[in-house]
Design a protein around this motif. Structure first.
Motif, PDB file in Angstrom:
ATOM      1  N   MET A   1      -1.597  10.299  -3.706  1.00  0.00           N
ATOM      2  CA  MET A   1      -1.309  10.052  -2.283  1.00  0.00           C
ATOM      3  C   MET A   1      -2.057   8.810  -1.789  1.00  0.00           C
ATOM      4  O   MET A   1      -3.142   8.505  -2.250  1.00  0.00           O
ATOM      5  N   SER A   2      -1.456   8.156  -0.850  1.00  0.00           N
ATOM      6  CA  SER A   2      -2.082   6.959  -0.310  1.00  0.00           C
ATOM      7  C   SER A   2      -3.248   7.335   0.593  1.00  0.00           C
ATOM      8  O   SER A   2      -3.410   8.479   0.973  1.00  0.00           O
ATOM      9  N   ALA A   3      -4.029   6.351   0.949  1.00  0.00           N
ATOM     10  CA  ALA A   3      -5.170   6.613   1.809  1.00  0.00           C
ATOM     11  C   ALA A   3      -4.739   6.854   3.261  1.00  0.00           C
ATOM     12  O   ALA A   3      -5.471   7.408   4.057  1.00  0.00           O
ATOM     13  N   LYS A   4      -3.529   6.407   3.581  1.00  0.00           N
ATOM     14  CA  LYS A   4      -3.024   6.622   4.940  1.00  0.00           C
ATOM     15  C   LYS A   4      -2.828   8.113   5.169  1.00  0.00           C
ATOM     16  O   LYS A   4      -2.316   8.813   4.309  1.00  0.00           O
ATOM     17  N   LYS A   5      -3.205   8.548   6.350  1.00  0.00           N
ATOM     18  CA  LYS A   5      -3.159   9.986   6.592  1.00  0.00           C
ATOM     19  C   LYS A   5      -1.974  10.411   7.449  1.00  0.00           C
ATOM     20  O   LYS A   5      -1.571   9.711   8.376  1.00  0.00           O
ATOM     21  N   THR A   6      -1.475  11.577   7.131  1.00  0.00           N
ATOM     22  CA  THR A   6      -0.453  12.171   7.987  1.00  0.00           C
ATOM     23  C   THR A   6      -1.166  12.923   9.119  1.00  0.00           C
ATOM     24  O   THR A   6      -2.360  13.210   9.032  1.00  0.00           O
ATOM     25  N   LEU A   7      -0.396  13.248  10.142  1.00  0.00           N
ATOM     26  CA  LEU A   7      -0.915  14.071  11.234  1.00  0.00           C
ATOM     27  C   LEU A   7      -1.494  15.369  10.669  1.00  0.00           C
ATOM     28  O   LEU A   7      -2.597  15.795  11.029  1.00  0.00           O
ATOM     29  N   PHE A   8      -0.749  15.963   9.757  1.00  0.00           N
ATOM     30  CA  PHE A   8      -1.183  17.222   9.161  1.00  0.00           C
ATOM     31  C   PHE A   8      -2.512  17.055   8.422  1.00  0.00           C
ATOM     32  O   PHE A   8      -3.442  17.855   8.587  1.00  0.00           O
ATOM     33  N   ASP A   9      -2.624  15.992   7.615  1.00  0.00           N
ATOM     34  CA  ASP A   9      -3.881  15.738   6.888  1.00  0.00           C
ATOM     35  C   ASP A   9      -5.054  15.627   7.854  1.00  0.00           C
ATOM     36  O   ASP A   9      -6.130  16.159   7.608  1.00  0.00           O
ATOM     37  N   LYS A  10      -4.833  14.892   8.928  1.00  0.00           N
ATOM     38  CA  LYS A  10      -5.940  14.651   9.869  1.00  0.00           C
ATOM     39  C   LYS A  10      -6.467  15.973  10.411  1.00  0.00           C
ATOM     40  O   LYS A  10      -7.677  16.199  10.451  1.00  0.00           O
ATOM     41  N   VAL A  11      -5.552  16.827  10.845  1.00  0.00           N
ATOM     42  CA  VAL A  11      -5.999  18.074  11.456  1.00  0.00           C
ATOM     43  C   VAL A  11      -6.570  19.016  10.390  1.00  0.00           C
ATOM     44  O   VAL A  11      -7.641  19.603  10.569  1.00  0.00           O
ATOM     45  N   TRP A  12      -5.882  19.130   9.271  1.00  0.00           N
ATOM     46  CA  TRP A  12      -6.352  20.039   8.211  1.00  0.00           C
ATOM     47  C   TRP A  12      -7.740  19.607   7.724  1.00  0.00           C
ATOM     48  O   TRP A  12      -8.689  20.395   7.715  1.00  0.00           O
ATOM     49  N   ASP A  13      -7.833  18.341   7.329  1.00  0.00           N
ATOM     50  CA  ASP A  13      -9.079  17.877   6.701  1.00  0.00           C
ATOM     51  C   ASP A  13     -10.281  18.041   7.619  1.00  0.00           C
ATOM     52  O   ASP A  13     -11.391  18.303   7.154  1.00  0.00           O
ATOM     53  N   SER A  14     -10.045  17.899   8.927  1.00  0.00           N
ATOM     54  CA  SER A  14     -11.185  17.994   9.840  1.00  0.00           C
ATOM     55  C   SER A  14     -11.629  19.446  10.057  1.00  0.00           C
ATOM     56  O   SER A  14     -12.614  19.690  10.741  1.00  0.00           O
ATOM     57  N   HIS A  15     -10.915  20.391   9.468  1.00  0.00           N
ATOM     58  CA  HIS A  15     -11.305  21.795   9.611  1.00  0.00           C
ATOM     59  C   HIS A  15     -11.788  22.429   8.319  1.00  0.00           C
ATOM     60  O   HIS A  15     -12.041  23.628   8.278  1.00  0.00           O
ATOM     61  N   VAL A  16     -11.882  21.628   7.259  1.00  0.00           N
ATOM     62  CA  VAL A  16     -12.298  22.211   5.983  1.00  0.00           C
ATOM     63  C   VAL A  16     -13.821  22.366   5.955  1.00  0.00           C
ATOM     64  O   VAL A  16     -14.559  21.393   5.996  1.00  0.00           O
ATOM     65  N   VAL A  17     -14.257  23.609   5.888  1.00  0.00           N
ATOM     66  CA  VAL A  17     -15.686  23.908   5.841  1.00  0.00           C
ATOM     67  C   VAL A  17     -16.190  23.754   4.415  1.00  0.00           C
ATOM     68  O   VAL A  17     -17.300  23.323   4.155  1.00  0.00           O
ATOM     69  N   HIS A  18     -15.320  24.102   3.481  1.00  0.00           N
ATOM     70  CA  HIS A  18     -15.757  24.192   2.099  1.00  0.00           C
ATOM     71  C   HIS A  18     -14.528  24.171   1.205  1.00  0.00           C
ATOM     72  O   HIS A  18     -13.493  24.731   1.577  1.00  0.00           O
ATOM     73  N   GLN A  19     -14.640  23.502   0.066  1.00  0.00           N
ATOM     74  CA  GLN A  19     -13.507  23.510  -0.868  1.00  0.00           C
ATOM     75  C   GLN A  19     -13.880  24.259  -2.127  1.00  0.00           C
ATOM     76  O   GLN A  19     -14.962  24.053  -2.684  1.00  0.00           O
ATOM     77  N   ILE A  20     -12.996  25.109  -2.581  1.00  0.00           N
ATOM     78  CA  ILE A  20     -13.256  25.859  -3.805  1.00  0.00           C
ATOM     79  C   ILE A  20     -12.426  25.231  -4.915  1.00  0.00           C
ATOM     80  O   ILE A  20     -11.208  25.060  -4.771  1.00  0.00           O
ATOM     81  N   GLU A  21     -13.081  24.908  -5.995  1.00  0.00           N
ATOM     82  CA  GLU A  21     -12.368  24.243  -7.073  1.00  0.00           C
ATOM     83  C   GLU A  21     -11.300  25.178  -7.649  1.00  0.00           C
ATOM     84  O   GLU A  21     -11.567  26.339  -7.919  1.00  0.00           O
ATOM     85  N   ASN A  22     -10.123  24.618  -7.853  1.00  0.00           N
ATOM     86  CA  ASN A  22      -8.970  25.410  -8.297  1.00  0.00           C
ATOM     87  C   ASN A  22      -8.837  26.709  -7.498  1.00  0.00           C
ATOM     88  O   ASN A  22      -8.622  27.789  -8.027  1.00  0.00           O
ATOM     89  N   GLY A  23      -9.024  26.555  -6.195  1.00  0.00           N
ATOM     90  CA  GLY A  23      -8.894  27.697  -5.302  1.00  0.00           C
ATOM     91  C   GLY A  23      -8.538  27.179  -3.929  1.00  0.00           C
ATOM     92  O   GLY A  23      -8.247  26.003  -3.759  1.00  0.00           O
ATOM     93  N   PRO A  24      -8.564  28.068  -2.952  1.00  0.00           N
ATOM     94  CA  PRO A  24      -8.178  27.666  -1.596  1.00  0.00           C
ATOM     95  C   PRO A  24      -9.266  26.860  -0.882  1.00  0.00           C
ATOM     96  O   PRO A  24     -10.408  26.814  -1.334  1.00  0.00           O
ATOM     97  N   ASP A  25      -8.885  26.243   0.235  1.00  0.00           N
ATOM     98  CA  ASP A  25      -9.860  25.640   1.141  1.00  0.00           C
ATOM     99  C   ASP A  25     -10.344  26.723   2.110  1.00  0.00           C
ATOM    100  O   ASP A  25      -9.587  27.612   2.478  1.00  0.00           O
ATOM    101  N   VAL A  26     -11.597  26.586   2.519  1.00  0.00           N
ATOM    102  CA  VAL A  26     -12.087  27.428   3.606  1.00  0.00           C
ATOM    103  C   VAL A  26     -11.856  26.642   4.890  1.00  0.00           C
ATOM    104  O   VAL A  26     -12.451  25.587   5.100  1.00  0.00           O
ATOM    105  N   LEU A  27     -10.969  27.160   5.719  1.00  0.00           N
ATOM    106  CA  LEU A  27     -10.527  26.417   6.897  1.00  0.00           C
ATOM    107  C   LEU A  27     -11.086  27.062   8.154  1.00  0.00           C
ATOM    108  O   LEU A  27     -10.938  28.269   8.350  1.00  0.00           O
ATOM    109  N   PHE A  28     -11.702  26.272   9.006  1.00  0.00           N
ATOM    110  CA  PHE A  28     -12.245  26.803  10.263  1.00  0.00           C
ATOM    111  C   PHE A  28     -11.109  26.973  11.269  1.00  0.00           C
ATOM    112  O   PHE A  28     -10.234  26.111  11.393  1.00  0.00           O
ATOM    113  N   ILE A  29     -11.139  28.075  11.995  1.00  0.00           N
ATOM    114  CA  ILE A  29     -10.074  28.395  12.953  1.00  0.00           C
ATOM    115  C   ILE A  29     -10.603  28.259  14.378  1.00  0.00           C
ATOM    116  O   ILE A  29     -11.604  28.883  14.748  1.00  0.00           O
ATOM    117  N   ASP A  30      -9.907  27.437  15.184  1.00  0.00           N
ATOM    118  CA  ASP A  30     -10.356  27.221  16.565  1.00  0.00           C
ATOM    119  C   ASP A  30      -9.903  28.313  17.521  1.00  0.00           C
ATOM    120  O   ASP A  30     -10.579  28.609  18.503  1.00  0.00           O
TER     121      ASP A  30
END
Ligand code: SF4
Lengths: 470, 198
Positions: A1-30
């Motif tokens: 993927m390019s370095a340019k971000k989608t709207l979805f990437d911006k919102v998702w990435d800013s909520h990732v508390v923790h990443q699990i390798e070969n597993g899910p992201d831990v996503l903070f919920i507002d």
């Protein structure tokens, strides 16, 4: 993927508390919206673990799925429903969660009241134990439905574990034709993608059609994202969005508003950002839509004939089983089919704009005698607007009654059940077998199509009546 | 909630060769009024299984004594529709531990994994082979190995592998759930929460 971000990437990435390798992201919920049906077992889980709710101030409870739509001031007759409602109230009180129960002025369908009170804001992550949580994506939020184990997870930790979905952009260009509503746009997209065509994806809707759409319309479209299998759908926030949310009870005020606006204005897909999948349709080709089968992907332009099995995607036997349930034949025209029920409501089409559209058709006409009509506002706020704008008078004059807010015949958990074999034109979101009551048959359509059916007693192209009224 | 561990299972299977089996069929909304997770298996596929007078529909597979087992095999796009975890509970409570299909709806798949039902996605071709094997012999057995990530048609020895991420695999193998994991990183979450503007 390019370095340019989608709207979805911006919102998702800013909520990732923790990443699990070969597993899910831990996503903070507002924001966590809670209702009576999918939460009791989650609260029970907390009790069994001996823990509380981590962020009650980010949690909002409303009663909607199981509530009657008449005589809400009386005790709920069904003991099981009454018990679920009581449990929600008790759980909310015990954990200090705001609770908008039956009769509360802010009560209504969870996905209608969230935006109405400004709980829904751009750039937020929002979850609820209801798949149509995707509605809130209309504001540029990442919003999706979760199961009860996940409700418990969010109550306990304000986080959810999710693998990041793939991204899809659906562009609809051009201008919509006369009589074509956001519901038709959504049913059109689902008919093109099928009911599983966006599974594994999070969708961004873009293009002139969405830019020119009202917030109510955007909510209708995002609401239906789940019906093509998508986790959710979102639209970049713009002036229409900011105008809608400004001044609502829970939206930031004063300096906080300015700070928020600085952030919200960065929420768009950058030029050159890549999607895993991208589709473009010409909006001017969309007709008023209607479904003929038992999933929302089985829809077509209202003037068309039911396709033959060979012409459809997927298994012929499943297709025929579906038509058999609907008591329709391949090649049938939908126009002119006599109908028994009309349901205007749900988180898909239970907002003020939907009642305005319905009223624009029935004005000066009479409800057909063979039709039972359930008109159910999405919230008390919608109900008040219906009265204040004089829409109630138009409806009453035409022989319709207005019910009290709730999910009602969208899922038929309360008494609003379409009887076996009866055919309903419904503005809700699912035409599954028995969705509106055991044995019921559902045609999904826009409020305009529903209104046209309500006054003629049969499936009717609303454009004919609109021309008469014009 | 924590659930039984899953490692490997050999069982006969129940075939449901229908596409787009939605969660309203798996458990209709009117059975969602419970406040505890109990007894949902009785209403699994309620309206396909029973007539309106509660008599059994003889032609539905769950009412056919020929078919039994801990594996449910469904057509493409299994579990579409609502987020109700009750659908997964009903599948589990009825006695299934594995659902095999060529394609699952996202939320249903996630719900299954969260409560101890293993969703096994195979290719459309392999799904056909499984259906054929059951059609040929309703006592045909299948082996599902989580550690190997394979599903095998025992009589022919044909096998296919399936995907599951390491994290979920670990959870299912050990009977852990996500909340246990998250409570362990609660401090990091608390710190993160402070950075959220609204
Ligand atoms: S109206 Fe229907 S889809 Fe919307 S929240 Fe209620 S039950 Fe769910």
């Amino acid at each position: 993927m390019s370095a340019k971000k989608t709207l979805f990437d911006k919102v998702w990435d800013s909520h990732v508390v923790h990443q699990i390798e070969n597993g899910p992201d831990v996503l903070f919920i507002d924001r966590h919206m809670v209702h009576e049906v999918t939460s009791p077992v989650a609260f029970l889980g907390l009790k069994n673990r001996g823990i509380g709710v981590m962020h009650p101030e980010k949690t909002f409870a409303t009663a909607d799925h199981n509530t009657p739509t008449i005589n809400q001031h009386l005790p709920v007759a069904d003991p099981l429903s009454a018990n679920q409602l009581k449990m929600l109230e008790e759980n909310a009180n015990e954990h200090g969660i705001s609770y908008w129960g039956l009769g509360h002025e802010k009560n209504g369908i969870v996905h209608v009241v969230g935006p109405e009170y400004g709980i829904t804001v751009p750039g937020a992550t929002i979850v609820c134990g209801d798949s149509h949580t995707s509605t809130h994506g209309a504001f540029g939020a990442i919003a999706f439905g979760i199961g009860t184990s996940e409700v418990e997870m969010v109550l306990a930790t304000q986080c959810i574990m999710q693998p990041k979905p793939k991204s899809m952009r659906i562009n609809i260009t051009g201008e919509l034709q006369f009589g074509v509503t956001p519901k038709d746009v959504a049913l059109f997209i689902i008919s093109q993608l099928t009911t599983s065509g966006a599974t594994g994806y999070f969708v961004e809707y873009a293009g002139d059609v969405f830019t020119n759409m009202t917030m109510e319309g955007r909510m209708t479209v995002c609401n239906l994202s789940i019906e093509m299998g998508a986790r959710g759908g979102m639209i970049a926030p713009d002036d229409t969005t900011f105008h809608y949310i400004k001044g609502r009870e829970f939206t930031p005020k004063g300096e906080a508003w300015n700070t928020a606006m600085d952030y919200w204005q960065t929420l768009y897909t950058e030029e050159g950002a890549e999607f895993h999948k991208e589709l473009t349709f010409d909006g001017s080709q969309i007709e008023p839509m209607i479904t003929y089968g038992t999933n929302p992907g089985m829809g077509m332009g209202i003037s068309k004939d039911i396709p033959f099995a060979e012409a459809t995607q997927g298994g012929a036997s499943t297709y025929k089983k579906s038509l058999n349930y609907m008591q329709f034949d391949e090649g049938d025209s939908m126009i002119g089919k006599p109908i028994d029920f009309v349901f205007l409501g749900s988180c898909t089409n239970g907002r003020i704009e939907d009642f305005r559209a319905f009223a624009s058709i029935v004005k000066g006409k009479k409800k057909a005698d063979n039709v039972t009509a359930w008109l159910v506002p999405g919230s008390h706020k919608v109900e008040s607007a219906i009265k204040e704008e004089g829409i109630l008078d138009i409806l009453t004059e035409a022989g319709f009654e207005l019910r009290e807010p709730g999910c009602s015949a969208c899922l038929a958990m309360n008494d609003d059940k379409v009887p076996p074999g009866k055919l309903a034109v419904s503005t809700s979101n699912r035409n599954f077998e028995g969705r509106q009551g055991p044995g019921s048959r559902t045609l999904l359509a826009s409020p305009l199509v529903a209104a046209a059916a309500a006054v003629t007693g049969k499936v009717t192209d609303p454009r004919e009546l609109m021309l008469e009224n014009a | 909630m924590a659930y039984d561990k899953f490692t490997t299972l050999t069982s006969t299977a129940v075939p449901l060769p229908i596409e787009n089996v939605d969660t309203d069929q798996i458990i209709p909304a009117r059975f969602l009024k419970a406040t505890e997770r109990k007894g949902f298996g009785d209403n699994l596929f309620r309206d396909w299984r029973y007539n309106q007078d509660n008599s059994q529909k003889a032609d539905f597979v769950l009412n056919n004594p020929k078919y039994s087992g801990k594996i449910l095999v469904g057509g493409k796009n299994f579990g579409s529709g609502s987020s109700r975890e009750h659908a997964a509970w009903a599948v589990y409570d009825y006695g299934f531990r594995v659902v095999i299909s060529s394609f699952f709806a996202d939320i249903f798949r996630g719900n299954c994994l969260n409560i101890g039902v293993l969703p096994v996605q195979v290719s459309p071709e392999f799904l056909e082979k499984i259906f054929t094997a059951i059609e040929t012999d309703s006592n045909a057995e299948f082996n599902v190995s989580l550690s190997e990530q394979t599903v095998t048609i025992v009589v022919t020895g044909e096998s296919e592998s399936f995907d599951i991420n390491d994290y979920k695999k670990g959870n299912m193998t050990n009977g852990f759930d996500d909340i246990d994991y998250l409570l362990n990183i609660k401090e990091a979450i608390t710190e993160f929460a402070k950075t959220r503007p609204f």
